[in-house]
Design a protein around this motif. Structure first.
Motif, PDB file in Angstrom:
ATOM      1  N   ASP A  29       0.694  -1.207   0.058  1.00  0.00           N
ATOM      2  CA  ASP A  29       0.093   0.035  -0.063  1.00  0.00           C
ATOM      3  C   ASP A  29       0.786   1.213  -0.092  1.00  0.00           C
ATOM      4  O   ASP A  29       2.010   1.179   0.795  1.00  0.00           O
ATOM      5  CB  ASP A  29      -0.877  -0.072   1.140  1.00  0.00           C
ATOM      6  N   GLU A  30       0.739   2.098  -0.704  1.00  0.00           N
ATOM      7  CA  GLU A  30       1.174   3.555  -0.944  1.00  0.00           C
ATOM      8  C   GLU A  30       2.696   3.117  -1.305  1.00  0.00           C
ATOM      9  O   GLU A  30       3.456   4.028  -0.730  1.00  0.00           O
ATOM     10  CB  GLU A  30       0.985   4.165   0.488  1.00  0.00           C
ATOM     11  N   CYS A  31       2.740   2.386  -2.193  1.00  0.00           N
ATOM     12  CA  CYS A  31       3.998   2.403  -3.042  1.00  0.00           C
ATOM     13  C   CYS A  31       3.986   1.866  -4.637  1.00  0.00           C
ATOM     14  O   CYS A  31       2.847   1.450  -4.881  1.00  0.00           O
ATOM     15  CB  CYS A  31       4.968   1.469  -2.309  1.00  0.00           C
ATOM     16  N   LEU A  32       4.970   2.076  -5.245  1.00  0.00           N
ATOM     17  CA  LEU A  32       5.028   1.559  -6.680  1.00  0.00           C
ATOM     18  C   LEU A  32       5.488   0.107  -6.480  1.00  0.00           C
ATOM     19  O   LEU A  32       6.184  -0.527  -5.876  1.00  0.00           O
ATOM     20  CB  LEU A  32       6.017   2.010  -7.526  1.00  0.00           C
ATOM     21  N   CYS A  33       4.297  -0.755  -7.185  1.00  0.00           N
ATOM     22  CA  CYS A  33       4.571  -2.319  -7.164  1.00  0.00           C
ATOM     23  C   CYS A  33       4.996  -2.961  -8.388  1.00  0.00           C
ATOM     24  O   CYS A  33       4.521  -2.433  -9.558  1.00  0.00           O
ATOM     25  CB  CYS A  33       3.385  -2.893  -6.631  1.00  0.00           C
ATOM     26  N   LEU A  46      -0.376   1.430  -5.695  1.00  0.00           N
ATOM     27  CA  LEU A  46      -1.578   1.048  -4.697  1.00  0.00           C
ATOM     28  C   LEU A  46      -1.733   1.988  -3.879  1.00  0.00           C
ATOM     29  O   LEU A  46      -0.709   2.195  -2.826  1.00  0.00           O
ATOM     30  CB  LEU A  46      -1.392  -0.415  -4.404  1.00  0.00           C
ATOM     31  N   GLU A  47      -2.891   2.506  -3.475  1.00  0.00           N
ATOM     32  CA  GLU A  47      -3.352   3.309  -2.577  1.00  0.00           C
ATOM     33  C   GLU A  47      -4.620   3.108  -1.722  1.00  0.00           C
ATOM     34  O   GLU A  47      -5.515   3.094  -2.644  1.00  0.00           O
ATOM     35  CB  GLU A  47      -3.271   4.922  -2.953  1.00  0.00           C
ATOM     36  N   ARG A  48      -4.501   2.586  -0.566  1.00  0.00           N
ATOM     37  CA  ARG A  48      -5.868   2.380   0.031  1.00  0.00           C
ATOM     38  C   ARG A  48      -6.525   1.194  -0.881  1.00  0.00           C
ATOM     39  O   ARG A  48      -7.755   1.336  -0.916  1.00  0.00           O
ATOM     40  CB  ARG A  48      -6.726   3.665   0.302  1.00  0.00           C
TER      41      ARG A  48
END
Length: 73
Positions: A29-33, A46-48
Protein backbone atom coordinates in the motif's frame (compact mmCIF):
# COMPACT_ATOMS: atom_id res chain seq x y z
CA UNK A 1 16.93 -5.77 -16.47
CA UNK A 2 15.68 -8.15 -13.80
CA UNK A 3 14.10 -7.41 -10.43
CA UNK A 4 17.40 -8.22 -8.74
CA UNK A 5 19.33 -5.75 -10.90
CA UNK A 6 16.60 -3.14 -10.50
CA UNK A 7 16.77 -3.45 -6.73
CA UNK A 8 20.57 -2.98 -6.77
CA UNK A 9 20.28 0.07 -9.05
CA UNK A 10 17.60 1.66 -6.87
CA UNK A 11 19.68 1.10 -3.73
CA UNK A 12 22.75 2.54 -5.46
CA UNK A 13 20.68 5.62 -6.44
CA UNK A 14 19.52 6.04 -2.84
CA UNK A 15 15.82 5.41 -3.53
CA UNK A 16 14.13 4.48 -0.21
CA UNK A 17 12.90 0.89 -0.28
CA UNK A 18 9.58 1.77 1.38
CA UNK A 19 8.32 3.52 -1.78
CA UNK A 20 8.46 0.40 -3.96
CA UNK A 21 7.71 -3.32 -3.79
CA UNK A 22 9.40 -5.64 -6.28
CA UNK A 23 8.16 -8.98 -4.97
CA UNK A 24 4.40 -8.67 -4.64
CA UNK A 25 4.85 -9.75 -1.01
CA UNK A 26 4.60 -7.67 2.15
CA UNK A 27 3.81 -3.94 2.10
CA UNK A 28 1.99 -3.04 -1.09
CA UNK A 29 0.00 0.00 0.00
CA UNK A 30 1.16 3.52 -0.89
CA UNK A 31 4.05 2.37 -3.05
CA UNK A 32 4.90 1.45 -6.63
CA UNK A 33 4.65 -2.30 -7.11
CA UNK A 34 6.07 -4.74 -9.63
CA UNK A 35 4.27 -8.04 -9.84
CA UNK A 36 4.18 -10.99 -12.23
CA UNK A 37 0.58 -11.90 -12.98
CA UNK A 38 0.27 -14.94 -15.20
CA UNK A 39 2.67 -14.41 -18.09
CA UNK A 40 2.56 -10.59 -17.86
CA UNK A 41 4.29 -8.04 -15.65
CA UNK A 42 2.27 -5.35 -13.91
CA UNK A 43 3.56 -2.06 -12.50
CA UNK A 44 1.06 -0.19 -10.38
CA UNK A 45 0.68 2.29 -7.56
CA UNK A 46 -1.57 1.01 -4.81
CA UNK A 47 -3.22 3.45 -2.43
CA UNK A 48 -5.88 2.33 0.05
CA UNK A 49 -6.48 -0.79 -2.00
CA UNK A 50 -6.98 1.10 -5.26
CA UNK A 51 -4.57 0.79 -8.19
CA UNK A 52 -4.10 4.30 -9.53
CA UNK A 53 -1.50 3.33 -12.14
CA UNK A 54 -1.58 -0.04 -13.83
CA UNK A 55 0.83 -0.61 -16.70
CA UNK A 56 1.07 -4.11 -18.18
CA UNK A 57 4.24 -5.40 -19.85
CA UNK A 58 5.13 -8.56 -21.75
CA UNK A 59 8.65 -8.78 -20.31
CA UNK A 60 10.31 -8.36 -16.94
CA UNK A 61 12.88 -6.07 -18.57
CA UNK A 62 10.26 -3.65 -19.90
CA UNK A 63 8.46 -3.53 -16.55
CA UNK A 64 11.70 -2.96 -14.64
CA UNK A 65 12.81 -0.21 -17.03
CA UNK A 66 9.44 1.54 -16.64
CA UNK A 67 9.51 1.27 -12.84
CA UNK A 68 13.09 2.54 -12.71
CA UNK A 69 12.20 5.55 -14.87
CA UNK A 70 9.16 6.31 -12.69
CA UNK A 71 11.17 6.20 -9.47
CA UNK A 72 14.04 8.25 -10.87
CA UNK A 73 11.73 10.96 -12.23
Amino acid sequence: MTREILEKELKKAGVPDYIYNLTGQGKKDECLCLEKIGDKWSVYYLERGVKTTNEIFDTENDACQFLYAELMD
